[in-house]
Design an enzyme around this catalytic site. Structure first.
Site, PDB file in Angstrom:
ATOM      1  N   GLU A  12       0.812  -1.208   0.000  1.00 58.21           N
ATOM      2  CA  GLU A  12       0.000   0.000   0.000  1.00 58.21           C
ATOM      3  C   GLU A  12       0.854   1.271   0.000  1.00 58.21           C
ATOM      4  O   GLU A  12       0.407   2.320  -0.457  1.00 58.21           O
ATOM      5  CB  GLU A  12      -0.946  -0.016   1.196  1.00 58.21           C
ATOM      6  N   GLY A  78     -13.004  -5.294   6.250  1.00 57.60           N
ATOM      7  CA  GLY A  78     -14.100  -6.153   5.839  1.00 57.60           C
ATOM      8  C   GLY A  78     -15.428  -5.496   6.157  1.00 57.60           C
ATOM      9  O   GLY A  78     -15.557  -4.773   7.149  1.00 57.60           O
ATOM     10  N   ILE A 153     -11.035 -11.547  10.221  1.00 60.18           N
ATOM     11  CA  ILE A 153     -12.396 -12.076  10.261  1.00 60.18           C
ATOM     12  C   ILE A 153     -12.732 -12.714   8.914  1.00 60.18           C
ATOM     13  O   ILE A 153     -12.749 -12.034   7.882  1.00 60.18           O
ATOM     14  CB  ILE A 153     -13.406 -10.965  10.611  1.00 60.18           C
ATOM     15  N   MET A 174      -7.902  -4.405  11.736  1.00 60.94           N
ATOM     16  CA  MET A 174      -6.979  -4.874  12.756  1.00 60.94           C
ATOM     17  C   MET A 174      -6.080  -3.807  13.385  1.00 60.94           C
ATOM     18  O   MET A 174      -5.226  -4.148  14.204  1.00 60.94           O
ATOM     19  CB  MET A 174      -6.097  -5.993  12.169  1.00 60.94           C
ATOM     20  N   GLU A 175      -6.247  -2.531  13.021  1.00 62.81           N
ATOM     21  CA  GLU A 175      -5.348  -1.509  13.567  1.00 62.81           C
ATOM     22  C   GLU A 175      -6.030  -0.231  14.048  1.00 62.81           C
ATOM     23  O   GLU A 175      -5.484   0.475  14.910  1.00 62.81           O
ATOM     24  CB  GLU A 175      -4.299  -1.086  12.508  1.00 62.81           C
ATOM     25  N   ASP A 198     -13.370  -6.924   1.345  1.00 66.61           N
ATOM     26  CA  ASP A 198     -14.029  -8.223   1.399  1.00 66.61           C
ATOM     27  C   ASP A 198     -15.268  -8.116   2.265  1.00 66.61           C
ATOM     28  O   ASP A 198     -15.534  -7.080   2.877  1.00 66.61           O
ATOM     29  CB  ASP A 198     -13.066  -9.295   1.949  1.00 66.61           C
TER      30      ASP A 198
END
Length: 229
Positions: A12, A78, A153, A174-175, A198
């Site tokens: 990224e 997600g 997840i 996650m962050e 996703d």
């Protein structure tokens, strides 16, 4: 302004190198940042790493050494809502921890770390200016609560458990809450963007691997356009 621009992974970060030149590598503790000058702004581009501890550690290392004016974090998430689709951009308005369960420890709610805010609210003048830029540019985006945890997840069962505690949440990653917690304690404004990669279900791993670069490119184009303004 001194702006911290932080993404989770090298895939990224690479999109910014096409626009940012004459970089200087700086080390703050164990964390590497690349320093650029862009339109009279100083940009510190770094990686958060994956997960809550890496995110908090790396941002804290920077903020303890540089008087940053604005933090911009990007990455993927997600979806937790049927109306939030792949490739949608979320401008996060608050974060919470979906894996913090401390209601038995006192007068706390789900997602709250003891003695910390129940939600990390990102409302600020800087965020409002960014929203104005999006509107003026005719760019589509969504807003909402995003929840953070140390697990990727990838099942409907995991999504259902999260949604039971956070029915209003639009995304999971996650962050972000770690960034928001650090920014809160350093009293720094945070703009958080998440591109939906996703649906957080059994196809999440395949979708994530395919989409991570596309999500990174989309976020980079958006941030670079904003900085040029």
């Amino acid at each position: 302004m001194k702006i911290a621009l932080i993404v989770p992974m090298p895939e990224e970060a690479e999109f910014y190198y096409q626009h940012f030149h004459d970089r200087e590598v700086k080390m703050f503790g164990c964390t590497k940042f690349e320093h650029f000058s862009v339109n009279e702004n100083e940009i510190y581009l770094g990686l958060s790493g994956i997960g809550k501890v890496n995110a908090a550690m790396n941002l804290s290392n920077l903020l303890a050494n540089v008087d940053i004016d604005l933090i911009i974090m990007t990455g993927s998430a997600g979806s937790l809502k049927s109306e939030i689709k792949k490739k949608d951009i979320i401008v996060v308005n608050s974060f919470a921890y979906h894996d913090a369960h401390n209601t038995a420890a006192g007068d706390y709610v789900e997602g709250q770390i003891p003695r910390e805010p129940a939600r990390f609210d990102l409302q600020s003048t800087e965020r409002a200016q960014f929203i104005d830029f999006l509107k003026a540019s005719g760019l589509n985006y969504k807003e909402g609560l995003v929840v953070t945890g140390d697990s990727f997840i990838a099942s409907e069962a995991a999504k259902t458990a999260i949604k039971a505690n956070f029915p209003e949440a639009v995304g999971v990653e996650m962050e972000g809450a770690s960034f928001a917690q650090v920014a809160y304690h350093f009293n720094k404004p945070l703009i958080a963007l998440r591109a939906i990669s996703d649906n957080g279900d059994e196809d999440a791993n395949e979708s994530f691997e395919e989409f991570v670069k596309e999500a990174g490119q989309k976020a980079a184009d958006l941030i670079i356009s904003y900085l040029k303004r």
